[in-house]
Design a protein around this motif. Structure first.
Motif, short mmCIF file in Angstrom:
data_model
loop_
_atom_site.label_atom_id
_atom_site.label_comp_id
_atom_site.label_asym_id
_atom_site.label_seq_id
_atom_site.Cartn_x
_atom_site.Cartn_y
_atom_site.Cartn_z
N LYS A 1 0.83 -1.21 0.00
CA LYS A 1 0.00 0.00 0.00
C LYS A 1 0.85 1.26 0.00
O LYS A 1 0.43 2.29 -0.52
CB LYS A 1 -0.95 0.00 1.20
CG LYS A 1 -1.93 -1.17 1.20
CD LYS A 1 -2.80 -1.17 -0.05
CE LYS A 1 -3.75 -2.37 -0.07
NZ LYS A 1 -4.55 -2.40 -1.30
N ARG A 2 2.01 1.17 0.63
CA ARG A 2 2.92 2.33 0.58
C ARG A 2 3.47 2.44 -0.84
O ARG A 2 4.00 1.49 -1.39
CB ARG A 2 4.08 2.19 1.55
CG ARG A 2 3.72 2.21 3.02
CD ARG A 2 5.00 2.34 3.83
NE ARG A 2 4.78 2.11 5.26
CZ ARG A 2 4.99 0.96 5.88
NH1 ARG A 2 5.42 -0.08 5.18
NH2 ARG A 2 4.78 0.83 7.16
N ARG A 3 3.39 3.63 -1.40
CA ARG A 3 3.90 3.89 -2.75
C ARG A 3 4.89 5.06 -2.65
O ARG A 3 4.52 6.15 -2.22
CB ARG A 3 2.76 4.19 -3.71
CG ARG A 3 1.71 3.10 -3.74
CD ARG A 3 0.49 3.47 -4.58
NE ARG A 3 0.79 3.43 -6.01
CZ ARG A 3 0.80 4.50 -6.80
NH1 ARG A 3 0.53 5.71 -6.30
NH2 ARG A 3 1.06 4.38 -8.09
N ILE A 4 6.13 4.82 -3.05
CA ILE A 4 7.20 5.81 -2.84
C ILE A 4 7.90 6.13 -4.15
O ILE A 4 8.27 5.22 -4.91
CB ILE A 4 8.23 5.28 -1.81
CG1 ILE A 4 7.57 5.17 -0.43
CG2 ILE A 4 9.45 6.19 -1.75
CD1 ILE A 4 8.48 4.54 0.63
N LEU A 5 8.07 7.41 -4.40
CA LEU A 5 8.88 7.89 -5.52
C LEU A 5 10.16 8.48 -4.95
O LEU A 5 10.13 9.48 -4.23
CB LEU A 5 8.14 8.96 -6.32
CG LEU A 5 8.99 9.74 -7.34
CD1 LEU A 5 9.57 8.80 -8.41
CD2 LEU A 5 8.20 10.86 -7.99
N LEU A 6 11.29 7.85 -5.26
CA LEU A 6 12.59 8.39 -4.87
C LEU A 6 13.08 9.32 -5.98
O LEU A 6 13.16 8.91 -7.14
CB LEU A 6 13.60 7.26 -4.69
CG LEU A 6 13.70 6.59 -3.33
CD1 LEU A 6 14.65 5.39 -3.41
CD2 LEU A 6 14.20 7.56 -2.28
N VAL A 7 13.38 10.54 -5.63
CA VAL A 7 13.91 11.49 -6.60
C VAL A 7 15.43 11.51 -6.43
O VAL A 7 15.95 12.01 -5.44
CB VAL A 7 13.33 12.90 -6.41
CG1 VAL A 7 13.86 13.83 -7.50
CG2 VAL A 7 11.81 12.86 -6.43
N ALA A 8 16.11 10.91 -7.41
CA ALA A 8 17.57 10.79 -7.34
C ALA A 8 18.24 12.10 -7.75
O ALA A 8 17.71 12.84 -8.59
CB ALA A 8 18.04 9.65 -8.24
N PRO A 9 19.40 12.39 -7.21
CA PRO A 9 20.12 13.61 -7.60
C PRO A 9 20.61 13.55 -9.04
O PRO A 9 20.94 12.48 -9.55
CB PRO A 9 21.31 13.64 -6.63
CG PRO A 9 21.00 12.64 -5.56
CD PRO A 9 20.11 11.62 -6.18
N MET A 10 20.67 14.70 -9.67
CA MET A 10 21.40 14.85 -10.92
C MET A 10 22.59 15.74 -10.60
O MET A 10 22.59 16.94 -10.86
CB MET A 10 20.54 15.48 -12.02
CG MET A 10 21.25 15.56 -13.36
SD MET A 10 20.35 16.48 -14.60
CE MET A 10 19.20 15.24 -15.16
#
Length: 421
Positions: free
Chosen positions: A104-113
């Motif tokens: 149920k947990r939905r996670i978007l990891l925003v990686a560094p550029m």
């Protein structure tokens, strides 16, 4: 042409060092030298092996290497990497664990550029996968993107994040690590004004420079000291003929790597010297601690010139996010427009990249958000890397972030998660 020749010269130096290392290893490994029991040959072979491996890794994109995770049923579930959205400068990819009920947990990891590939967050992904469905931004190496694809600056980056969040829906929980924290905040504010129903459920900002002036570091000192003209003149180069992005102006990954290593030159020199001795003694392994770290650390990517320059000018020099004066596509982004998204900041006490206070500044900008939806955490004795991938992340920060997500999840979803468990 001068900038292109400089780019090719750097690649030539790298290639030559790789060749020298391979040659030294091959020559010192001749069987005949076994008849001469002198340690110089072992040291020479070890130096060559370490040198060849180090310089070859600089142009290789690391694999994710996440093959499987153990599920609640005690079985291994194979993990596949799937591309959900494909864009010229970066994809949205998902890690799908086959054969298990969807979390149920939905996670978007925003990686560094910021010079490294998204695989720098490999251990972060691994730690979250058992408890959540995980997506991540997979940014492309600018040298491989044709000039015909156009530009990519901080506004384009923000729009990419907005599109990714919109695609994943309002139940997504965004975790932005380091460099993208200010732009993830801006993307959320952009959605709050333009499409409120597309906002993420929560936003966690980890060690990001929301207000670079809040605390002094070598990074912020460099941003204040150097002029934009100096950056464009001495750092920006044009991709050579070897790559698809020939002619594109970039901040080369090899130049970034030299800057990274110069900040802790003595530490890196000692690490490589000790590794050469270990290899000579036969005590090193292909995936030992040194190789595991440097295989990732040395793998660098080029950034587009416009992204790097606009980051320095708009985020660090002009402090547009910190002053709530950031614009995207001609529209002013008001961070105060965020009224429903729960926001948490995470900082490390010993962070020398984004010092304590820089990320915390985000909470003061959220003037429309009630205090009950704001949270912060300062991890004692933790450095920059530790707050998202080290022991501090695993033992302390990860549980806090997951609890923060759960606390801001509607009761119906929490009940469903308990029933699934």
């Amino acid at each position: 042409m001068r900038q292109m020749m400089t780019y090719d010269l750097m690649e030539t130096v790298r290639n030559t060092n790789q060749w020298i290392g391979a040659t030294a290893f091959a020559m010192a490994s001749y069987p005949v030298f076994g008849a001469v029991p002198h340690p110089v040959f072992r040291l020479m072979a070890a130096w060559g092996e370490v040198t060849e491996r180090s310089f070859s890794r600089m142009v290789v994109k690391p694999d994710w290497g996440i093959d499987a995770i153990v599920g609640d049923d005690g079985r291994d579930h194979v993990v596949t990497v799937q591309t959900e959205l494909s864009r010229p400068f970066g994809n949205l990819i998902r890690f799908r664990a086959s054969g298990r009920a969807e979390r149920k947990r939905r996670i978007l990891l925003v990686a560094p550029m910021s010079g490294h590939y998204a695989t720098l967050l490999r251990s972060t992904v691994q730690s979250l996968l058992p408890d959540a469905e995980v997506w991540i931004t997979d940014w492309h190496n600018a040298r491989d993107i044709p000039v015909s694809a156009g530009k990519f600056d901080v506004e384009d980056y923000t729009m990419y994040l907005s599109d990714f969040i919109r695609h994943l829906g309002p139940s997504i929980n965004v975790i932005a690590v380091c460099q993208p924290a200010p732009l993830a905040l801006a993307a959320t504010a952009y959605l709050a004004a333009e499409e409120p129903k597309a906002q993420p459920r929560t936003l966690t900002l980890i060690g990001g420079p929301i207000d670079p002036d809040a605390a002094r570091t070598d990074v912020t000192d460099f941003g204040r000291r150097v002029t934009m003209g100096q950056l464009e003149q001495f750092i920006i180069q044009s991709v050579g003929y070897k790559y698809a992005g020939v002619g594109r102006k970039v901040y080369p990954g090899l130049l970034q790597l030299s800057s990274f290593m110069s900040m802790n030159g003595e530490t890196h020199s000692r690490a490589f010297s000790e590794q050469i001795v270990r290899v000579a003694k036969g005590e090193a392994g292909d995936h030992d601690k040194h190789n595991k770290f440097y295989d990732e650390y040395l793998a660098v990517m080029d950034m587009t010139a416009e992204f790097y320059l606009s980051t320095v000018e708009r985020i660090f020099k002009n402090r547009e996010i910190a002053r709530n004066d950031f614009t995207v596509a001609g529209r002013k982004v008001d961070i105060g427009a965020i009224t429903d998204v729960a926001v948490k900041t995470v900082e490390g006490e010993k962070d020398d990249i984004s010092a304590p206070g820089q990320c915390l500044a985000a909470l003061d900008l959220l003037t429309g958000l009630p205090a009950s939806k704001k949270a912060s955490h300062l991890e004692p004795k933790a450095g920059h890397y530790g707050i998202f991938a080290g022991k501090s992340w695993r033992n302390n920060i990860r549980p806090l972030v997951l609890n923060f997500i759960d606390q801001n999840t509607p009761a119906s979803s929490q009940k469903a998660r308990r029933e699934t468990a």
